[in-house]
Motif scaffolding. Structure first.
Motif, PDB file in Angstrom:
ATOM      1  N   ALA A   1      31.154  21.523  24.804  1.00 40.69           N
ATOM      2  CA  ALA A   1      30.014  22.322  25.251  1.00 40.69           C
ATOM      3  C   ALA A   1      30.204  22.854  26.668  1.00 40.69           C
ATOM      4  CB  ALA A   1      28.738  21.490  25.172  1.00 40.69           C
TER       5      ALA A   1
ATOM      6  N   LYS B   1      26.775  26.108  23.954  1.00 41.12           N
ATOM      7  CA  LYS B   1      28.131  26.629  23.822  1.00 41.12           C
ATOM      8  C   LYS B   1      28.041  28.138  23.676  1.00 41.12           C
ATOM      9  CE  LYS B   1      32.632  26.547  23.290  1.00 41.12           C
ATOM     10  NZ  LYS B   1      33.536  26.208  24.409  1.00 41.12           N
TER      11      LYS B   1
ATOM     12  N   ILE C   1      18.032  15.741  23.536  1.00 38.81           N
ATOM     13  CA  ILE C   1      19.244  16.313  24.108  1.00 38.81           C
ATOM     14  C   ILE C   1      19.499  17.706  23.533  1.00 38.81           C
ATOM     15  CG2 ILE C   1      20.724  15.189  22.376  1.00 38.81           C
ATOM     16  CD1 ILE C   1      22.856  14.895  24.620  1.00 38.81           C
TER      17      ILE C   1
ATOM     18  N   ILE D   1      22.562  20.917  23.667  1.00 37.74           N
ATOM     19  CA  ILE D   1      23.908  21.298  24.095  1.00 37.74           C
ATOM     20  C   ILE D   1      24.046  22.818  23.979  1.00 37.74           C
ATOM     21  CG2 ILE D   1      24.795  19.068  23.300  1.00 37.74           C
ATOM     22  CD1 ILE D   1      26.327  20.621  21.120  1.00 37.74           C
TER      23      ILE D   1
ATOM     24  N   TYR E   1      30.369  14.223  30.893  1.00 37.23           N
ATOM     25  CA  TYR E   1      30.487  13.460  29.651  1.00 37.23           C
ATOM     26  C   TYR E   1      31.973  13.144  29.494  1.00 37.23           C
ATOM     27  CZ  TYR E   1      30.745  12.497  24.620  1.00 37.23           C
ATOM     28  OH  TYR E   1      30.989  11.930  23.397  1.00 37.23           O
TER      29      TYR E   1
ATOM     30  N   GLU F   1      27.378  23.313  28.529  1.00 31.96           N
ATOM     31  CA  GLU F   1      26.246  22.746  29.254  1.00 31.96           C
ATOM     32  C   GLU F   1      25.510  21.758  28.358  1.00 31.96           C
ATOM     33  OE1 GLU F   1      22.460  24.575  31.807  1.00 31.96           O
ATOM     34  OE2 GLU F   1      24.099  25.869  31.123  1.00 31.96           O
ATOM     35  N   VAL F   2      24.961  20.711  28.964  1.00 35.04           N
ATOM     36  CA  VAL F   2      24.170  19.705  28.245  1.00 35.04           C
ATOM     37  C   VAL F   2      22.982  19.344  29.126  1.00 35.04           C
ATOM     38  CG1 VAL F   2      24.124  17.362  27.284  1.00 35.04           C
ATOM     39  CG2 VAL F   2      26.197  18.769  27.046  1.00 35.04           C
TER      40      VAL F   2
ATOM     41  N   GLU G   1      31.306  17.800  19.588  1.00 36.66           N
ATOM     42  CA  GLU G   1      30.777  19.084  20.056  1.00 36.66           C
ATOM     43  C   GLU G   1      30.319  19.013  21.507  1.00 36.66           C
ATOM     44  OE1 GLU G   1      28.296  21.529  17.339  1.00 36.66           O
ATOM     45  OE2 GLU G   1      28.415  19.800  15.989  1.00 36.66           O
ATOM     46  N   ILE G   2      29.892  17.829  21.919  1.00 36.56           N
ATOM     47  CA  ILE G   2      29.422  17.676  23.300  1.00 36.56           C
ATOM     48  C   ILE G   2      30.575  17.894  24.276  1.00 36.56           C
ATOM     49  CG2 ILE G   2      28.409  16.055  24.959  1.00 36.56           C
ATOM     50  CD1 ILE G   2      26.881  14.822  22.649  1.00 36.56           C
TER      51      ILE G   2
ATOM     52  N   THR H   1      20.153  21.477  19.221  1.00 39.32           N
ATOM     53  CA  THR H   1      19.479  20.196  19.446  1.00 39.32           C
ATOM     54  C   THR H   1      19.367  19.502  18.092  1.00 39.32           C
ATOM     55  OG1 THR H   1      17.590  19.128  20.544  1.00 39.32           O
ATOM     56  CG2 THR H   1      17.089  21.013  19.114  1.00 39.32           C
TER      57      THR H   1
ATOM     58  N   PHE I   1      30.098  19.818  33.237  1.00 40.81           N
ATOM     59  CA  PHE I   1      29.272  20.888  32.701  1.00 40.81           C
ATOM     60  C   PHE I   1      28.669  21.774  33.788  1.00 40.81           C
ATOM     61  CE2 PHE I   1      28.705  17.304  29.653  1.00 40.81           C
ATOM     62  CZ  PHE I   1      29.338  17.886  28.563  1.00 40.81           C
TER      63      PHE I   1
END
Length: 277
Positions: free
Chosen positions: A234, A187, A183, A185, A252, A236-237, A230-231, A193, A257
């Motif tokens: 964010a 920001k 995964i 993320i 999420y 985008e993920v 943090e997700i 990662t 996102f």
């Protein structure tokens, strides 16, 4: 048909003993590999990860297990499948039968199983955190062993809650990976990662994405510990693995996102698949 120790057999003809160590103890590792138009994608990366994993688990590497030999074994198995341009290959290596926790031998068997690759990138892709059990940090967690109970339980949880995937966390409540891949993320201009020390699989496509990002002066890459909080913050993920390449995450919890960077990296990755296959 499947390939068992170099012999092509119909699936129903493959005989695995009840003493099979992969079955009894999870004493087995595997690589999931994409083959497109008779080319094994990122094969060198998969091969060297397999060799490193076998050494770490004290499996005896046969002299014939060269880069070229295993590639030909994969292509030989692909060649007898129903026609398709893209295949999902699972190369399993497991210690030979016998023993209890202590094996009778470190010699191995191998099995190559091939299926048509039918995965399509999903536009609406929802994830959440799986909190029931932990993916413990440490080097052993970076190896693709057959012990995937945590991934199985998290996948069942995802299905029960109308999710497409779940985030696995470690004993420190840090993000590790998702059930079927790594995964990332994003920001602003920072891409994070989880570091390998967090317990994530040393993904082949993860490494390719890191290489792409390191050459992009617009973004800063960090391999680090990541909090689930943090997700939610964010921009985008996205998820990576050898079969899907890059799967953008759309939701999420209540967060939605964007997919700008993941689409750019996906284009770069497809170029690499063609040029390095």
């Amino acid at each position: 048909m499947v390939n068992f120790n170099g012999e092509l057999l119909f699936e129903e003809k493959v005989k695995l003993s009840i003493e099979n160590r992969g079955f009894k103890y999870g004493d087995s590792i595997f690589e999931t590999i994409k083959v497109v138009n008779q080319k094994v994608v990122f094969w060198e990366d998969h091969y060297f990860r397999l060799m490193a994993s076998m050494r770490m688990l004290r499996m005896k590497i046969p002299m014939k297990f060269t880069l070229e030999f295993l590639e030909q074994e994969i292509l030989k198995t692909v060649a007898v499948q129903d026609q398709s341009s893209s295949f999902r290959v699972r190369l399993n290596v497991f210690r030979k039968d016998g023993g209890l926790y202590t094996p009778l031998t470190n010699e191995i068997n191998y099995l190559i199983d091939v299926k048509a690759n039918t995965y399509q990138i999903k536009k609406n892709y929802k994830i959440d955190v799986f909190k029931d059990f932990y993916n413990y940090s440490g080097l052993l967690s970076t190896i693709k062993t057959n012990n995937r109970m945590l991934n199985t339980l998290a996948s069942i949880y995802a299905k029960e809650n109308n999710l497409d995937n779940c985030i696995l966390i470690n004993e420190n409540k840090g993000v590790v990976e998702v059930t079927n891949g790594n995964i990332f993320i994003v920001k602003n201009t920072v891409v994070k990662t989880p570091a390998l020390t967090e317990g994530c699989i040393k993904g082949v496509v993860r490494n390719k994405v890191i290489e792409i990002l390191q050459k992009n002066q617009d973004y800063t890459l960090e391999e680090t510990s990541i909090s689930p909080f943090e997700i939610q913050k964010a921009d985008e993920v996205f998820i990576t693995n050898a079969i899907i390449g890059i799967q953008p995450v759309s939701n999420y919890k209540k967060k939605v996102f964007t997919t700008k960077l993941s689409e750019r990296i996906s284009s770069n990755l497809k170029i690499l698949e063609v040029t390095t296959a």
